[in-house]
Design an enzyme around this catalytic site. Structure first.
Site, PDB file in Angstrom:
ATOM      1  N   ASP A  24      30.458  34.329  22.123  1.00  0.00           N
ATOM      2  CA  ASP A  24      31.831  34.325  21.623  1.00  0.00           C
ATOM      3  C   ASP A  24      32.278  32.865  21.678  1.00  0.00           C
ATOM      4  O   ASP A  24      32.696  32.371  22.722  1.00  0.00           O
ATOM      5  CB  ASP A  24      32.726  35.204  22.502  1.00  0.00           C
ATOM      6  CG  ASP A  24      34.182  35.177  22.061  1.00  0.00           C
ATOM      7  OD1 ASP A  24      34.440  35.135  20.851  1.00  0.00           O
ATOM      8  OD2 ASP A  24      35.062  35.185  22.944  1.00  0.00           O
ATOM      9  N   GLU A  84      29.704  35.745  17.165  1.00  0.00           N
ATOM     10  CA  GLU A  84      30.903  36.174  16.443  1.00  0.00           C
ATOM     11  C   GLU A  84      31.139  35.207  15.290  1.00  0.00           C
ATOM     12  O   GLU A  84      31.085  33.992  15.459  1.00  0.00           O
ATOM     13  CB  GLU A  84      32.102  36.174  17.393  1.00  0.00           C
ATOM     14  CG  GLU A  84      33.357  36.730  16.757  1.00  0.00           C
ATOM     15  CD  GLU A  84      34.500  36.849  17.756  1.00  0.00           C
ATOM     16  OE1 GLU A  84      35.517  36.161  17.559  1.00  0.00           O
ATOM     17  OE2 GLU A  84      34.356  37.628  18.719  1.00  0.00           O
ATOM     18  N   ASP A 156      36.367  36.557  27.612  1.00  0.00           N
ATOM     19  CA  ASP A 156      35.447  35.881  26.687  1.00  0.00           C
ATOM     20  C   ASP A 156      34.001  36.339  26.900  1.00  0.00           C
ATOM     21  O   ASP A 156      33.245  36.485  25.939  1.00  0.00           O
ATOM     22  CB  ASP A 156      35.586  34.364  26.831  1.00  0.00           C
ATOM     23  CG  ASP A 156      36.994  33.910  26.486  1.00  0.00           C
ATOM     24  OD1 ASP A 156      37.402  34.080  25.326  1.00  0.00           O
ATOM     25  OD2 ASP A 156      37.700  33.407  27.387  1.00  0.00           O
TER      26      ASP A 156
END
Length: 184
Positions: A24, A84, A156
């Site tokens: 991420d 992502e 996160d």
């Protein structure tokens, strides 16, 4: 003297293990996770967040992200990377900052020859929570339950764990489809 021959023992069949480095990306808090799937069982191996202090220049953050991910890759030998994809942001400055952080992540994975797969944020939240507009806290809570973790990961890191789950769901669906198209 009689000679006996023996055939070699059959090789132990071990299920294919796919180990994903999931990311991420962000400049100040890059979430990462190493998750593996063997025989349909998904297990979180390790996860964390690369924290970069506000005083660190953006260029220093990029070096820190790349170095941190390199350490994780060397320690865990993932077979694939899932990241992502860029989100829609209203600020060009934010988009550029996120893009540079993603670049540092992609370089770390590419330097080690990992195939890289991208997943949209809404798709990741959908896989983790069941709806694409979930809050970070909801994702963290559901990831803890899905992976049977003893503690709730930082948001996160939870997003990175959710990215890995999304990857496994997508590759599993692709394998089923492939089998179906080859079925006679």
């Amino acid at each position: 003297m009689a000679r006996t021959t023996s055939s070699p023992a059959p090789a132990a069949v071990t299920p294919a293990v796919e180990r994903v480095l999931a990311i991420d990306p962000a400049l100040r808090k890059t979430g990462w996770a190493v998750v593996e799937c063997a025989g349909g069982v998904v297990k979180a191996v390790e996860w964390g967040v690369i924290h970069n202090k506000p005083a660190l220049l953006p260029s220093g953050c990029l070096v820190s992200i790349r170095a941190g991910l390199n350490e994780v890759i060397v320690r865990h030998s993932p077979t694939v990377c899932a990241i992502e994809s860029t989100i829609f942001v209203q600020s060009y400055k934010t988009a550029i900052v996120l893009g540079t952080a993603r670049g540092a992540c992609l370089i770390a994975a590419a330097e080690h020859g990992l195939p890289i797969y991208e997943y949209a944020p809404r798709e990741i939240k959908q896989a983790a929570v069941g709806r694409g507009a979930a809050q970070k806290e909801q994702v963290a809570f559901m990831i803890r339950a899905q992976l049977r973790l003893r503690e709730t990961p930082e948001p996160d890191a939870a997003d990175a764990l959710a990215t890995a789950i999304t990857h496994f769901q997508n590759t599993s669906a692709a394998r089923v489809t492939e089998r179906e198209t080859r079925r006679v």
